[in-house]
Scaffold this motif. Structure first.
Motif, short mmCIF file in Angstrom:
data_model
loop_
_atom_site.label_atom_id
_atom_site.label_comp_id
_atom_site.label_asym_id
_atom_site.label_seq_id
_atom_site.Cartn_x
_atom_site.Cartn_y
_atom_site.Cartn_z
N ALA A 177 0.83 -1.28 0.17
CA ALA A 177 -0.06 -0.11 0.13
C ALA A 177 0.87 1.29 -0.02
O ALA A 177 0.61 2.08 0.67
N ALA A 178 1.89 1.11 -0.77
CA ALA A 178 3.01 2.24 -0.76
C ALA A 178 3.52 2.60 -2.18
O ALA A 178 3.39 1.50 -3.07
N GLY A 179 4.05 3.87 -2.41
CA GLY A 179 4.29 4.12 -3.66
C GLY A 179 4.08 5.30 -4.18
O GLY A 179 3.25 5.66 -4.17
N ASN A 180 5.32 6.17 -4.67
CA ASN A 180 4.97 7.52 -5.10
C ASN A 180 5.16 7.75 -6.64
O ASN A 180 5.83 6.64 -7.25
N LEU A 181 4.58 8.64 -6.93
CA LEU A 181 4.65 8.93 -8.57
C LEU A 181 4.62 10.40 -8.76
O LEU A 181 4.07 11.19 -7.73
N HIS A 182 4.78 11.08 -9.91
CA HIS A 182 4.79 12.28 -10.10
C HIS A 182 3.34 12.88 -11.00
O HIS A 182 3.36 11.95 -11.95
N PHE A 183 2.78 13.86 -10.21
CA PHE A 183 1.66 14.40 -11.09
C PHE A 183 2.19 15.75 -11.75
O PHE A 183 2.79 16.54 -11.06
N GLY A 184 1.78 15.71 -13.11
CA GLY A 184 2.15 17.02 -13.69
C GLY A 184 1.90 17.05 -15.13
O GLY A 184 1.46 15.98 -15.69
N LEU A 201 11.31 12.63 -14.27
CA LEU A 201 10.04 12.57 -13.60
C LEU A 201 9.07 11.41 -13.80
O LEU A 201 8.56 10.96 -12.89
N MET A 202 8.88 11.00 -14.84
CA MET A 202 8.33 9.66 -15.20
C MET A 202 9.11 8.52 -14.31
O MET A 202 8.12 7.69 -13.93
N GLY A 203 10.26 8.72 -14.25
CA GLY A 203 11.11 7.65 -13.37
C GLY A 203 10.82 7.66 -12.06
O GLY A 203 11.09 6.52 -11.46
N ILE A 204 10.39 8.44 -11.36
CA ILE A 204 9.77 8.38 -10.19
C ILE A 204 8.83 7.34 -9.86
O ILE A 204 9.04 6.57 -8.85
N GLY A 205 7.83 7.36 -10.58
CA GLY A 205 6.98 6.42 -10.47
C GLY A 205 7.28 5.05 -10.97
O GLY A 205 6.82 4.01 -10.44
N ILE A 206 8.09 4.61 -12.03
CA ILE A 206 8.65 3.69 -12.43
C ILE A 206 9.49 3.11 -11.39
O ILE A 206 9.25 1.55 -11.04
N ALA A 207 10.40 3.79 -10.65
CA ALA A 207 11.29 3.28 -9.93
C ALA A 207 10.50 2.90 -8.37
O ALA A 207 10.74 1.85 -7.89
N ASP A 208 9.78 3.67 -8.01
CA ASP A 208 8.96 3.48 -6.61
C ASP A 208 7.69 2.84 -6.69
O ASP A 208 7.62 1.44 -6.15
N LYS A 209 6.48 3.26 -7.26
CA LYS A 209 5.29 2.40 -7.23
C LYS A 209 5.44 1.22 -8.13
O LYS A 209 5.04 0.37 -7.55
N LEU A 210 5.85 1.30 -9.35
CA LEU A 210 5.89 0.15 -10.11
C LEU A 210 7.02 -1.01 -9.61
O LEU A 210 6.60 -2.00 -9.38
N MET A 211 8.22 -0.55 -10.00
CA MET A 211 9.25 -1.53 -9.60
C MET A 211 9.31 -1.94 -8.15
O MET A 211 9.71 -2.91 -7.73
N GLY A 212 8.85 -1.10 -7.43
CA GLY A 212 9.06 -1.09 -5.93
C GLY A 212 8.00 -2.36 -5.54
O GLY A 212 8.32 -3.50 -4.85
N GLN A 213 6.80 -2.43 -5.98
CA GLN A 213 5.78 -3.43 -5.98
C GLN A 213 6.45 -4.72 -6.60
O GLN A 213 6.32 -5.71 -6.08
N VAL A 214 6.94 -4.70 -7.81
CA VAL A 214 7.47 -5.51 -8.59
C VAL A 214 8.55 -6.34 -7.70
O VAL A 214 8.48 -7.40 -7.72
N ASN A 215 9.40 -5.56 -7.34
CA ASN A 215 10.47 -6.02 -6.36
C ASN A 215 9.92 -6.84 -5.22
O ASN A 215 10.53 -7.81 -4.90
N LEU A 216 8.84 -6.54 -4.64
CA LEU A 216 8.33 -7.16 -3.85
C LEU A 216 7.85 -8.80 -3.90
O LEU A 216 8.03 -9.84 -3.18
#
Length: 200
Positions: free
Chosen positions: A63-70, A79-94
């Protein structure tokens, strides 16, 4: 009673999940800055260390993960990479790390969101990331071994978040975090896999 690892327990949805599941299960909380265990989802080694610390579990909830709105006109690869690294790949890593340590028949429940199929202005990154999470869940479900399951919860804008995000979601009906938490219960305590639970 299941042993459940909840990442992001101090967020709005995380708190609602904790309230919903804690009366019935043993919940271990984890997060970047809070929780019983510290983890940086962007760092695969950190995710592996978290699993080593908590031991085998029956369910993992993200229930975690950041991304950029803009605005798209101002968007950059960084800026796109923020969500890719955090919300997407962060959950994939789990899932990539957790598939080797979860108990047989265990489950992963990830969080995507309404923007995957119902876009808003300034939400191109969110649409991309959420759709990616949903696609990963559908693909991973047919490969997970040992009876492991995976689902995603895709909520619309939270009622509790309208003060900040309401102007971006004109025309959207909001949903209470407690209702979203019920979808997590359905995923964790049910038997379905490869599902995207839309909560509106």
């Amino acid at each position: 009673m299941m042993k459940v690892l909840l990442i992001g327990a101090h967020g709005t949805i995380g708190q609602a999940i904790l309230s919903e599941l804690s009366p019935r299960h043993d919940i271990i909380t984890a997060g970047r800055n809070s929780g019983e265990v510290r983890v940086d989802l962007k760092d695969f080694a950190s995710v592996q260390a978290m699993y080593a610390q908590v031991g085998a579990v029956d369910a993992v909830i993200a229930a975690a993960g950041n991304l950029h709105f803009g605005a798209l006109a101002d968007m950059t690869p960084e800026l796109m990479g923020i969500g890719i690294a955090d919300k997407l790949m962060g959950q994939v890593n789990l899932v990539l790390a957790g598939q080797h340590v979860l108990n047989d028949g265990g489950s992963f429940t990830l969080t995507s969101g309404v923007l995957s199929h119902d876009p808003i202005v300034y939400g191109s990154s969110g649409s991309m990331i959420n759709a990616g999470i949903d696609g990963f869940v559908i693909g991973a479900a047919i490969e997970l071994a040992r009876g492991l399951r995976i689902n995603a919860i895709s909520p619309t804008v939270l009622t509790e978040s309208l003060s900040g995000y309401g102007p971006y979601f004109r025309g959207f009906a909001s949903v209470d975090a407690a209702k979203v938490a019920l979808a997590f219960s359905k995923s964790v305590e049910g038997k379905q896999t490869g599902q995207i639970y839309h909560v509106q």
